[in-house]
Scaffold this active site. Sequence first.
Site, mmCIF file in Angstrom:
data_model
loop_
_atom_site.group_PDB
_atom_site.id
_atom_site.type_symbol
_atom_site.label_atom_id
_atom_site.label_comp_id
_atom_site.label_asym_id
_atom_site.label_seq_id
_atom_site.Cartn_x
_atom_site.Cartn_y
_atom_site.Cartn_z
ATOM 1 N N LYS A 250 -9.684 108.913 -87.749
ATOM 2 C CA LYS A 250 -10.904 109.657 -87.366
ATOM 3 C C LYS A 250 -11.773 108.788 -86.475
ATOM 4 O O LYS A 250 -12.225 109.229 -85.411
ATOM 5 C CB LYS A 250 -11.691 110.046 -88.611
ATOM 6 N N ASN A 251 -12.030 107.539 -86.882
ATOM 7 C CA ASN A 251 -12.981 106.716 -86.141
ATOM 8 C C ASN A 251 -12.450 106.294 -84.773
ATOM 9 O O ASN A 251 -13.218 106.218 -83.804
ATOM 10 C CB ASN A 251 -13.408 105.519 -86.991
ATOM 11 N N ARG B 70 -23.475 110.965 -86.650
ATOM 12 C CA ARG B 70 -24.044 109.780 -86.013
ATOM 13 C C ARG B 70 -23.173 109.289 -84.860
ATOM 14 O O ARG B 70 -23.681 108.799 -83.855
ATOM 15 C CB ARG B 70 -24.184 108.694 -87.086
ATOM 16 N N CYS C 253 -28.685 108.184 -92.949
ATOM 17 C CA CYS C 253 -27.785 109.035 -93.725
ATOM 18 C C CYS C 253 -27.761 108.479 -95.141
ATOM 19 O O CYS C 253 -28.490 107.543 -95.464
ATOM 20 C CB CYS C 253 -26.380 109.042 -93.112
ATOM 21 N N ARG D 123 -29.297 102.880 -90.779
ATOM 22 C CA ARG D 123 -28.345 102.877 -89.652
ATOM 23 C C ARG D 123 -29.052 102.977 -88.295
ATOM 24 O O ARG D 123 -28.943 103.957 -87.573
ATOM 25 C CB ARG D 123 -27.315 103.989 -89.826
ATOM 26 N N PRO D 124 -29.843 101.981 -87.967
ATOM 27 C CA PRO D 124 -30.549 101.991 -86.673
ATOM 28 C C PRO D 124 -29.576 101.886 -85.493
ATOM 29 O O PRO D 124 -28.373 101.672 -85.672
ATOM 30 C CB PRO D 124 -31.444 100.758 -86.769
ATOM 31 N N ILE D 125 -30.143 101.990 -84.305
ATOM 32 C CA ILE D 125 -29.323 101.914 -83.090
ATOM 33 C C ILE D 125 -29.846 100.840 -82.139
ATOM 34 O O ILE D 125 -29.516 100.820 -80.958
ATOM 35 C CB ILE D 125 -29.338 103.277 -82.348
ATOM 36 N N ASP D 126 -30.660 99.936 -82.672
ATOM 37 C CA ASP D 126 -31.298 98.926 -81.810
ATOM 38 C C ASP D 126 -30.280 98.075 -81.053
ATOM 39 O O ASP D 126 -30.514 97.702 -79.899
ATOM 40 C CB ASP D 126 -32.230 98.025 -82.644
ATOM 41 N N GLN D 127 -29.146 97.812 -81.667
ATOM 42 C CA GLN D 127 -28.151 96.974 -80.971
ATOM 43 C C GLN D 127 -27.529 97.713 -79.787
ATOM 44 O O GLN D 127 -27.263 97.121 -78.747
ATOM 45 C CB GLN D 127 -27.058 96.537 -81.960
ATOM 46 N N ASP E 168 -15.663 100.814 -95.741
ATOM 47 C CA ASP E 168 -15.216 102.202 -95.923
ATOM 48 C C ASP E 168 -14.198 102.345 -97.038
ATOM 49 O O ASP E 168 -13.843 103.461 -97.400
ATOM 50 C CB ASP E 168 -14.603 102.755 -94.615
ATOM 51 N N ARG F 87 -15.030 115.983 -93.589
ATOM 52 C CA ARG F 87 -15.468 115.338 -92.344
ATOM 53 C C ARG F 87 -14.431 114.326 -91.880
ATOM 54 O O ARG F 87 -14.269 114.077 -90.696
ATOM 55 C CB ARG F 87 -16.794 114.611 -92.562
HETATM 56 C C1 EPZ Z 1 -18.663 102.535 -87.933
HETATM 57 O O1 EPZ Z 1 -20.009 102.953 -88.038
HETATM 58 C C2 EPZ Z 1 -17.838 103.567 -88.685
HETATM 59 N N1 EPZ Z 1 -18.032 104.893 -88.083
HETATM 60 C C3 EPZ Z 1 -18.275 103.617 -90.155
HETATM 61 O O2 EPZ Z 1 -17.395 104.517 -90.823
HETATM 62 C C4 EPZ Z 1 -18.111 102.217 -90.763
HETATM 63 O O3 EPZ Z 1 -18.590 102.239 -92.093
HETATM 64 C C5 EPZ Z 1 -18.901 101.194 -89.939
HETATM 65 O O4 EPZ Z 1 -18.486 101.254 -88.553
HETATM 66 C C6 EPZ Z 1 -18.711 99.769 -90.434
HETATM 67 O O5 EPZ Z 1 -17.341 99.437 -90.387
HETATM 68 C C7 EPZ Z 1 -17.388 105.208 -86.935
HETATM 69 O O6 EPZ Z 1 -16.675 104.410 -86.334
HETATM 70 C C8 EPZ Z 1 -17.594 106.595 -86.407
HETATM 71 P P1 EPZ Z 1 -22.036 99.555 -87.598
HETATM 72 P P2 EPZ Z 1 -21.135 102.188 -87.154
HETATM 73 O O7 EPZ Z 1 -22.832 99.746 -86.361
HETATM 74 O O8 EPZ Z 1 -20.530 101.631 -85.938
HETATM 75 C C9 EPZ Z 1 -26.308 97.898 -88.755
HETATM 76 C C10 EPZ Z 1 -16.790 106.320 -92.181
HETATM 77 O O9 EPZ Z 1 -16.876 106.471 -93.400
HETATM 78 N N2 EPZ Z 1 -26.701 98.262 -87.379
HETATM 79 O O10 EPZ Z 1 -20.837 98.641 -87.535
HETATM 80 O O11 EPZ Z 1 -22.287 103.101 -87.044
HETATM 81 C C11 EPZ Z 1 -25.989 99.129 -89.584
HETATM 82 O O12 EPZ Z 1 -27.175 99.657 -90.149
HETATM 83 C C12 EPZ Z 1 -17.940 105.711 -91.413
HETATM 84 O O13 EPZ Z 1 -15.779 106.626 -91.482
HETATM 85 C C13 EPZ Z 1 -27.980 97.926 -86.924
HETATM 86 O O14 EPZ Z 1 -28.792 97.346 -87.659
HETATM 87 O O15 EPZ Z 1 -21.535 100.993 -88.115
HETATM 88 C C14 EPZ Z 1 -25.056 98.584 -90.629
HETATM 89 O O16 EPZ Z 1 -25.829 97.999 -91.673
HETATM 90 C C15 EPZ Z 1 -19.139 105.440 -92.318
HETATM 91 N N3 EPZ Z 1 -28.326 98.263 -85.651
HETATM 92 C C16 EPZ Z 1 -24.293 97.482 -89.876
HETATM 93 O O17 EPZ Z 1 -25.076 97.172 -88.713
HETATM 94 C C17 EPZ Z 1 -27.451 98.893 -84.801
HETATM 95 O O18 EPZ Z 1 -27.824 99.150 -83.632
HETATM 96 C C18 EPZ Z 1 -22.908 97.883 -89.419
HETATM 97 O O19 EPZ Z 1 -23.010 99.130 -88.769
HETATM 98 C C19 EPZ Z 1 -26.167 99.211 -85.284
HETATM 99 C C20 EPZ Z 1 -25.811 98.883 -86.563
#
Ligand code: EPZ
Length: 419
Positions: free
Chosen positions: A22-23, A95, A119, A124-128, A307, A399
Amino acid sequence: MDRIVVRGGPRLEGVVHASGSKNATLALMAAALLAEGETRLANAPRVRDVDAMLELLRALGAQAEWLSDEPHTLRIDASRIVEPEAPYDLVRKMRASFMVLGPLLGRCGLARVSEPGGCAIGVRPIDQHLKGFAALGAKISLDHGTVEARVEKLVGGRVVFDMVSVNGTQNVMMAAALARGETLIENAAREPEVLELADALARMGVDLEGAGSDCIRVRGARRLRGIHHTVSGDRIETGTLLTAGIVTRGDVTVTGTDPTHLDAVLDKLREGGAELDVAADRVRARAGEPLRGVDVSTAPYPGFPTDMQAQLLAALCTADGSSVVTENVFENRFMHVPELQRMGADISLQGRAALVRGVPRLAGAPVMATDLRASACLLVAGLAAEGTTTVSRVYHIDRGYERIEEKLRSLGADIRRES
Ligand code: EPZ
């Protein structure tokens, strides 16, 4: 509102094929926006998140559909993007929609994407993501919950992520693919889905190196072509199905996935006493007696994947001994614990850690899913429980898992879906 009813007891035995990741599919669908031409993604899973992304791509003006004669192949043609705007009601649902921002910036120099809400598992911010786009010259503004990014032409730059972000890495890679010059992404995510996206971008015409390591170098191209790509097997679904087999003391083989994509999971299952046979595209798991308690800490790849945390936690509830499960990636990913406690699990939460004391059996109960992996965990728990477990709100599970109850039933589970 569908529910899934599972009666614990039967040992799971047999061979089951994992669906496509999926991802990986979601990132590749966003990448198709970069190409002026047709992209085909074979072995894509028929899950709700993929359908949501199809709807978003069509809203942007791309052609996007399932092929009628190949039920697991997506056809996307983004030659024309008419509306670089991802509306709230679509982004709110998923997201990962935010991953269209990088491609839209590359193609149109403009993108308006609703800020994804938090969620169940965290803020789950997007600042990065935004930090990355700014490093490539984009002007970012937040306007009533909508992120607007604007740039004449993206110019390669240096991005150093403050923490590892999978979609952040993918989003910036895709923007860099159409930037002028070279981009360096440091502290990049190393997940297999990042590597798979990089391989696809390379075939689309992007010159990049280092994907799979924490430093990725991307030299932007002027135009990118569509490709035909077969999506890899879903490593998390594979881990989920193997764990389901083990918790019933069964003998389950999952085919269709590269086992090296879930090494940390296989190592942990072995440490718990499961017997695993690994081949190029399949894993067989057997467990004659209860798992032994193990300690596990989630971490970015190649660490133990967050996950799989809920699913392993469910299996450890009936292990022989205690376990400490530490969730380091998300701040609130123990929503499944109260539901497991209703089934008789002995778990106490202390900050980021869940202390699990194994009990001989769980008791079936009506439980509620809160997010995708929590719902999978409740199915695993139900398979090991005495009596019947009814998991409600299974739209969460749909999902990310294609026909999960049929896959489990094919292995001998007493499980059915009720509307
Ligand atoms: C991906 O989400 C996956 N989703 C998630 O799978 C998975 O849990 C996650 O990576 C971690 O492996 C998809 O690929 C669609 P992150 P992503 O950015 O990229 C923080 C599932 O069940 N963060 O790696 O959104 C964030 O809050 C889903 O299939 C910031 O602070 O996750 C988290 O604590 C759930 N700022 C950590 O980093 C940002 O700008 C890792 O998040 C981005 C992230």
